[in-house]
Design an enzyme around this catalytic site. Structure first.
Site, PDB file in Angstrom:
ATOM      1  N   MET A  27      16.156   2.518  49.106  1.00  9.86           N
ATOM      2  CA  MET A  27      15.664   3.047  50.379  1.00  9.86           C
ATOM      3  C   MET A  27      14.445   3.947  50.137  1.00  9.86           C
ATOM      4  SD  MET A  27      18.951   3.452  52.807  1.00  9.86           S
ATOM      5  CE  MET A  27      19.582   5.008  52.209  1.00  9.86           C
ATOM      6  N   TYR A  29      11.856   6.909  48.352  1.00 11.27           N
ATOM      7  CA  TYR A  29      11.907   8.305  47.922  1.00 11.27           C
ATOM      8  C   TYR A  29      12.487   8.321  46.502  1.00 11.27           C
ATOM      9  CZ  TYR A  29      11.312  13.216  48.993  1.00 11.27           C
ATOM     10  OH  TYR A  29      10.841  14.507  49.001  1.00 11.27           O
ATOM     11  N   GLY A  33      16.980   8.284  39.004  1.00 14.72           N
ATOM     12  CA  GLY A  33      18.119   7.375  39.147  1.00 14.72           C
ATOM     13  C   GLY A  33      17.644   5.971  39.486  1.00 14.72           C
ATOM     14  N   HIS A  34      16.733   5.874  40.460  1.00 20.05           N
ATOM     15  CA  HIS A  34      16.170   4.559  40.805  1.00 20.05           C
ATOM     16  C   HIS A  34      15.438   3.962  39.597  1.00 20.05           C
ATOM     17  CE1 HIS A  34      16.083   6.604  44.891  1.00 20.05           C
ATOM     18  NE2 HIS A  34      16.759   5.510  45.162  1.00 20.05           N
ATOM     19  N   GLN A  58      23.014   0.895  58.397  1.00 23.51           N
ATOM     20  CA  GLN A  58      24.042   1.529  57.566  1.00 23.51           C
ATOM     21  C   GLN A  58      24.199   3.019  57.865  1.00 23.51           C
ATOM     22  OE1 GLN A  58      21.873   0.440  53.872  1.00 23.51           O
ATOM     23  NE2 GLN A  58      22.515   2.447  53.117  1.00 23.51           N
ATOM     24  N   LYS A 146      26.347   5.456  40.673  1.00 24.53           N
ATOM     25  CA  LYS A 146      26.379   6.630  41.560  1.00 24.53           C
ATOM     26  C   LYS A 146      27.070   6.280  42.883  1.00 24.53           C
ATOM     27  CE  LYS A 146      24.658  10.238  44.009  1.00 24.53           C
ATOM     28  NZ  LYS A 146      24.562   9.673  45.306  1.00 24.53           N
ATOM     29  N   ASP A 147      26.757   5.091  43.416  1.00 23.00           N
ATOM     30  CA  ASP A 147      27.411   4.609  44.636  1.00 23.00           C
ATOM     31  C   ASP A 147      28.448   3.568  44.206  1.00 23.00           C
ATOM     32  OD1 ASP A 147      25.666   5.883  46.870  1.00 23.00           O
ATOM     33  OD2 ASP A 147      24.237   5.078  45.441  1.00 23.00           O
ATOM     34  N   GLN A 150      29.895   1.085  46.671  1.00 22.46           N
ATOM     35  CA  GLN A 150      28.878   0.105  47.083  1.00 22.46           C
ATOM     36  C   GLN A 150      28.776  -1.028  46.057  1.00 22.46           C
ATOM     37  OE1 GLN A 150      24.949   1.046  49.005  1.00 22.46           O
ATOM     38  NE2 GLN A 150      24.225   0.856  46.913  1.00 22.46           N
TER      39      GLN A 150
HETATM   40  P1  AMP Z   1      19.245   4.425  47.597  1.00 27.94           P
HETATM   41  O1  AMP Z   1      17.754   4.429  47.635  1.00 27.94           O
HETATM   42  O2  AMP Z   1      19.860   5.784  47.699  1.00 27.94           O
HETATM   43  O3  AMP Z   1      19.861   3.402  48.530  1.00 27.94           O
HETATM   44  O4  AMP Z   1      19.638   3.924  46.136  1.00 27.94           O
HETATM   45  C1  AMP Z   1      19.164   2.703  45.644  1.00 27.94           C
HETATM   46  C2  AMP Z   1      19.931   2.335  44.399  1.00 27.94           C
HETATM   47  O5  AMP Z   1      19.750   3.362  43.424  1.00 27.94           O
HETATM   48  C3  AMP Z   1      21.445   2.222  44.646  1.00 27.94           C
HETATM   49  O6  AMP Z   1      21.950   1.114  43.924  1.00 27.94           O
HETATM   50  C4  AMP Z   1      21.964   3.519  44.100  1.00 27.94           C
HETATM   51  O7  AMP Z   1      23.304   3.430  43.641  1.00 27.94           O
HETATM   52  C5  AMP Z   1      21.019   3.762  42.944  1.00 27.94           C
HETATM   53  N1  AMP Z   1      21.016   5.188  42.583  1.00 27.94           N
HETATM   54  C6  AMP Z   1      20.798   6.239  43.412  1.00 27.94           C
HETATM   55  N2  AMP Z   1      20.940   7.415  42.744  1.00 27.94           N
HETATM   56  C7  AMP Z   1      21.252   7.072  41.467  1.00 27.94           C
HETATM   57  C8  AMP Z   1      21.528   7.833  40.279  1.00 27.94           C
HETATM   58  N3  AMP Z   1      21.507   9.160  40.269  1.00 27.94           N
HETATM   59  N4  AMP Z   1      21.814   7.152  39.146  1.00 27.94           N
HETATM   60  C9  AMP Z   1      21.851   5.790  39.137  1.00 27.94           C
HETATM   61  N5  AMP Z   1      21.594   5.028  40.216  1.00 27.94           N
HETATM   62  C10 AMP Z   1      21.294   5.652  41.361  1.00 27.94           C
END
Ligand code: AMP
Length: 277
Positions: A27, A29, A33-34, A58, A146-147, A150
């Site tokens: 998503m 930003y 982690g990404h 969502q 982290k998720d 999901q």
């Molecule tokens: P989001 O942009 O929050 O939807 O996250 C996109 C992807 O990045 C999802 O698969 C998340 O699980 C993963 N993600 C977000 N934060 C982390 C993190 N701290 N460590 C590993 N993967 C992450």
């Protein structure tokens, strides 16, 4: 790096990519982690596609869709450095043209934890992820541990609906003090940022108890809850010790067990988890 907004363009460029193709749905930003997902996709595939789409379906009405943080300029600069081949960043109208009327719903594993706390959340996630899989047709798709729920839900969708790709779960990336990286950490003021450490502290306590031989899940939960309740800025949504496949709550901690929690820190809802093995 090509940046595309239209599904037709994405499909056309997809034909020209060298196999195998790794997809990282996000998503935006972007944080470290990404980047762990993008780097693993880069290491394991000849081509990498990253999608950036803040998926309105969502988020519930009370949630933070409008104010969810966005910074496309910075995101694209980061992805360029990581040698991303294609960034797919469609508009909401491109993904959900009116009258949009089809949904992907996965059963039981979506009813617990995040699903119970956020009704409709996983229906939005699985629908948009199924659409991304159909549009990009990746060999592999990367999701963060982290998720955790999901990743479990997506794996179940892929298995149940015979989707032709591999799902890869990537370990959680943390700040040096243990806080799991999240775009939502941007909402925390300095006091809340400090208080947010309580999630990791509670998970570390579970890990420590497990190492010491604790097998009673109820006792483990109670000790985690007691620790979190000492933090005045923290308001617990759930603390769970569950089976890693069915997500059913455990009485006896049987490895592998998913210890997960959702805690409101001020107005920001944070989630985190570890697996006891
Ligand atoms: P989001 O942009 O929050 O939807 O996250 C996109 C992807 O990045 C999802 O698969 C998340 O699980 C993963 N993600 C977000 N934060 C982390 C993190 N701290 N460590 C590993 N993967 C992450």
């Amino acid at each position: 790096m090509k940046v595309v907004e239209k599904i037709d363009d994405m499909r056309r460029l997809r034909q020209q990519l060298t196999e195998p193709v790794g997809l990282v749905p996000t998503m935006g930003y972007l944080h470290a982690g990404h980047l762990a997902l993008v780097r693993q996709a880069r290491a394991e595939n000849s081509s990498v596609v990253v999608s950036i789409f803040v998926n309105p379906t969502q988020f519930s009405l009370q949630e933070d869709y409008e104010k969810y943080p966005r910074d496309h300029v910075l995101d694209l600069a980061i992805l360029e450095k990581e040698k991303t081949d294609i960034v797919f960043m469609p508009s909401v109208a491109e993904i959900y043209p009116e009258p949009f009327n089809s949904w992907v719903e996965i059963g039981k594993v979506t009813e617990r934890l995040e699903g119970a706390a956020r009704p409709g959340h996983f229906r939005g996630v699985t629908t948009v992820v199924a659409k991304l899989f159909n549009i990009v047709q990746p060999t592999r798709a990367y999701f963060g541990q982290k998720d955790a729920q999901q990743a479990i839900v997506i794996k179940k969708m892929v298995a149940d609906l015979n989707m032709n790709l591999e799902i890869v779960a990537v370990p959680t990336v943390r700040e040096p003090d243990g806080l799991a990286m999240s775009s939502r950490n941007a909402y925390l003021n300095p006091q809340e940022r400090q208080a947010a450490l309580v999630l990791y502290q509670a998970l570390s306590l579970a890990q420590q108890l497990w190492s010491q031989g604790e097998k009673d899940a109820k006792r483990m939960r109670q000790k985690m809850v007691a620790l979190i309740q000492k933090q005045p800025l923290a308001d617990i949504d759930y603390v769970s010790i569950a089976d890693t496949e069915t997500l059913e709550e455990l009485d006896v901690v049987n490895p592998p067990a998913l210890v997960s929690l959702a805690v409101n820190i001020g107005k920001t809802r944070l989630i985190d988890n570890i697996v006891l093995e």
